[in-house]
Design a protein around this motif. Structure first.
Motif, PDB file in Angstrom:
ATOM      1  N   ILE A   1      39.238 -28.310  26.308  1.00 57.72           N
ATOM      2  CA  ILE A   1      38.496 -28.571  27.540  1.00 57.72           C
ATOM      3  C   ILE A   1      39.369 -28.084  28.693  1.00 57.72           C
ATOM      4  N   ARG A   2      38.897 -27.100  29.410  1.00 60.21           N
ATOM      5  CA  ARG A   2      39.711 -26.415  30.428  1.00 60.21           C
ATOM      6  C   ARG A   2      39.432 -26.921  31.845  1.00 60.21           C
ATOM      7  N   ASP A   3      39.381 -28.202  32.027  1.00 57.96           N
ATOM      8  CA  ASP A   3      39.291 -28.729  33.380  1.00 57.96           C
ATOM      9  C   ASP A   3      40.441 -29.702  33.588  1.00 57.96           C
ATOM     10  N   ASN A   4      40.497 -30.294  34.731  1.00 59.63           N
ATOM     11  CA  ASN A   4      41.642 -31.153  35.054  1.00 59.63           C
ATOM     12  C   ASN A   4      41.324 -32.631  34.995  1.00 59.63           C
ATOM     13  N   TYR A   5      40.233 -32.984  34.325  1.00 54.39           N
ATOM     14  CA  TYR A   5      39.916 -34.401  34.194  1.00 54.39           C
ATOM     15  C   TYR A   5      40.869 -35.068  33.207  1.00 54.39           C
ATOM     16  N   GLU A   6      41.028 -36.369  33.368  1.00 53.13           N
ATOM     17  CA  GLU A   6      41.912 -37.133  32.487  1.00 53.13           C
ATOM     18  C   GLU A   6      41.397 -37.106  31.046  1.00 53.13           C
ATOM     19  N   LYS A   7      42.333 -37.069  30.114  1.00 53.80           N
ATOM     20  CA  LYS A   7      42.013 -37.088  28.685  1.00 53.80           C
ATOM     21  C   LYS A   7      42.823 -38.198  28.036  1.00 53.80           C
ATOM     22  N   LEU A   8      42.197 -38.965  27.137  1.00 48.54           N
ATOM     23  CA  LEU A   8      42.871 -40.055  26.432  1.00 48.54           C
ATOM     24  C   LEU A   8      42.581 -39.967  24.942  1.00 48.54           C
TER      25      LEU A   8
END
Length: 73
Positions: A35-42
């Motif tokens: 996923i090439r966006d800057n949203y948080e990932k957990l």
């Protein structure tokens, strides 16, 4: 494998949930890393006692996340 995104108060977080992270495997983080966006990932898991993150993705025990959900926003 299905990565879900959660939206709360206009913030987006991608969440991958797994019972256990296999040793020497990137299976659980590959989808998040693509996923090439800057949203948080957990990455939320039941059984994991290694590093607190994998390739920059925080790894959180499910109990810790449920009890301290506000700490991971």
């Amino acid at each position: 494998m299905n990565v879900q995104n959660a939206r709360r108060n206009g913030q987006v977080t991608y969440i991958q949930v797994t019972y256990q992270i296999p040793e020497n495997s990137t299976r659980e983080t590959d989808n998040l890393l693509h996923i090439r966006d800057n949203y948080e990932k957990l990455l939320i898991t039941q059984n994991y006692f290694g590093n607190p993150d994998i390739d920059g993705i925080p790894v959180i025990n499910i109990i810790d996340w449920l009890v301290n959900e506000n700490d991971y926003k």
